[in-house]
Design an enzyme around this catalytic site. Structure first.
Site, short mmCIF file in Angstrom:
data_model
loop_
_atom_site.label_atom_id
_atom_site.label_comp_id
_atom_site.label_asym_id
_atom_site.label_seq_id
_atom_site.Cartn_x
_atom_site.Cartn_y
_atom_site.Cartn_z
N GLY A 144 0.79 -1.22 0.00
CA GLY A 144 0.00 0.00 0.00
C GLY A 144 0.82 1.26 0.00
O GLY A 144 1.59 1.54 -0.92
N ASP A 211 -1.39 -13.90 -1.11
CA ASP A 211 -1.23 -12.45 -1.26
C ASP A 211 0.19 -12.02 -0.87
O ASP A 211 0.85 -11.27 -1.60
CB ASP A 211 -2.26 -11.72 -0.39
CG ASP A 211 -2.08 -10.22 -0.39
OD1 ASP A 211 -2.53 -9.56 -1.34
OD2 ASP A 211 -1.46 -9.71 0.56
N LYS A 215 3.53 -10.44 -3.28
CA LYS A 215 4.35 -9.27 -2.95
C LYS A 215 5.82 -9.65 -2.79
O LYS A 215 6.72 -8.92 -3.24
CB LYS A 215 3.82 -8.62 -1.67
CG LYS A 215 2.40 -8.11 -1.80
CD LYS A 215 1.82 -7.72 -0.45
CE LYS A 215 0.35 -7.39 -0.55
NZ LYS A 215 -0.29 -7.14 0.76
#
Length: 444
Positions: A144, A211, A215
């Site tokens: 983010g 997830d 990353k």
């Protein structure tokens, strides 16, 4: 005669956004609310000229009356009033891949927050971007609002990165934090996380570690200068972590975190996502709740840690906008920090070549000789014990009136191959009632 100077406003950067969910609407809000600030920093105005989403009638809290609407999101790739395409649809295949591929093939810069797309198709997309000589930016794809991509690809460009990773999934971090603080089990805390909006209705991508692995694959590709290889990441989620594990971890001076870790060795690259016991004192152990932390270790700079919110409207919109400002300035950086023909082909190390210290939790029959049988198996496989815990108060009565008791063993440093071999033999002992749980210890 006095000369009259005139100034011409730079051409605005026209933006097309595919996907108007929480993040997409957040990007529109940020570009409008911070327009003067962004213009000053970018050297030109950034304006949204076209958008696309599945439901045109939905109220997103932003006025889109002056923006062109594309019923087919793929049309943004060649829209005459769009200079750069922002892909916020998500998913590694389908329309998201079509949008990004189409934009690059049409010579349009792309900004994406799509970690799955970059982890699985990043090598192919980098080749397209290089061929078209346009930027492909993806700061928002990892953690983010934490500037993880800029840190690894730009700030550490002159250093040799030895290790990268961290806490890369806020949902898992929230669940493990709440389990530790309340003593409740995984299923209960997951249900709470879903009610609070921290976990999806189908939480498997998060809680099964996928997830975080997306990353980590991206960070490893950037850090070690090789094409991104998602399939090379070992992945294990948090479903098997029980309240008892959190209890024993606390007693031993550890916390349990889902970590992604990528490390370069002489013979290849180690990349893994799984629960770890980490000592209470290092900063990463104090990163709780929905927060993420990205850790990078360089040969010259040493260890760096960046902490912040890894998802949500504000943090992700901030990362997308930062990429747009870079494009407006003309800051072009190769996708993986170097040209595609300059990437290495370093091999991925298999799990059997990992090594470390390990936590074992066994549920065993409480009778003489059980510990001797288990330690004999470990001895035969070359695994040395460091610590043992057994609590009589946790005994449970079995149907035959015997008792079971949890047994925790901490090993010295050993190979994962030896541990896996030993676990197979331990599971076959009649005195071991359930499948053994193994968690790697990291950071000692």
């Amino acid at each position: 005669m006095t000369a009259v100077s005139s100034s011409v406003e730079p051409t605005p950067l026209r933006i097309g956004i595919a996907g108007l969910g929480t993040v997409g609407a957040g990007v529109v809000k940020m570009l409008r609310d911070n327009a003067a600030l962004i213009t000053a920093r970018a050297g030109r105005r950034l304006i949204v000229t076209a958008v696309s989403a599945r439901d045109r009638t939905r109220d997103r809290g932003v006025d889109l009356s002056d923006v062109a609407w594309c019923e087919n999101a793929a049309d943004l790739a060649a829209h005459p009033d769009v200079d750069v395409v922002v892909e916020l649809v998500g998913g590694a295949e389908g329309i998201a891949r079509k949008i990004v591929t189409g934009a690059l093939e049409n010579g349009r810069p792309v900004v994406t927050a799509n970690k799955a797309l970059m982890a699985i198709h990043g090598a192919e997309l980098a080749t397209l971007a290089q061929k078209a000589d346009v930027p492909l930016m993806f700061e928002a794809a990892v953690a983010g609002g934490i500037p993880a991509i800029k840190t690894v690809r730009e700030a550490l460009a002159g250093d040799r990165i030895l290790k990268v990773g961290g806490i890369l999934n806020g949902t898992c971090n929230y669940i493990l934090t709440a389990m530790r603080e309340t003593g409740r089990d995984f299923a209960d805390i997951l249900a709470d996380a879903q009610k609070l909006g921290y976990a999806e209705a189908d939480p498997s991508t998060d809680v099964d570690g996928v997830d975080a692995a997306h990353k980590l694959a991206i960070l490893a590709g950037l850090s070690f200068g090789r094409p991104v290889v998602f399939a090379s990441v070992y992945i294990e989620g948090i479903r098997r972590i029980g309240a008892l594990d959190l209890h024993f971890a606390r007693e031993l001076g550890y916390r349990i975190k889902l970590l992604g870790i990528a490390r370069q060795h002489e013979n290849g690259i180690e990349a893994r996502v799984h629960p770890c016991l980490v000592p209470n004192t290092p900063p990463i152990a104090q990163v709780d709740g929905v927060f993420n932390a990205v850790v990078a270790e360089g040969a010259f700079v040493g260890r760096l840690m960046l902490e912040g919110r890894g998802a949500g409207e504000g943090p992700t919109a901030t990362a997308v906008t930062a990429d747009l400002i870079d494009i407006a300035r003309g800051n072009a950086i190769p996708v993986w920090g170097r040209s595609t023909d300059g990437l290495t082909q370093a091999v991925a190390l298999p799990r059997a070549q990992f090594s470390g210290r390990y936590y074992l939790r066994l549920n065993v029959v409480d009778r003489p000789g059980v510990l001797a049988d288990i330690t004999a198996v470990l001895r035969d496989d070359g695994v040395s014990l460091h610590t043992m815990l057994q609590h009589a108060h946790a005994r449970e009565t079995l149907p035959d009136d015997s008792h079971s008791v949890p047994l925790v063993l901490i090993t010295h440093h050993t190979s994962e191959a030896a541990m896996l071999h030993a676990l197979r033999h331990i599971a076959q002992l009649k005195s071991v009632l359930d499948e053994p749980a193994m968690i790697r210890i990291e950071g000692d």
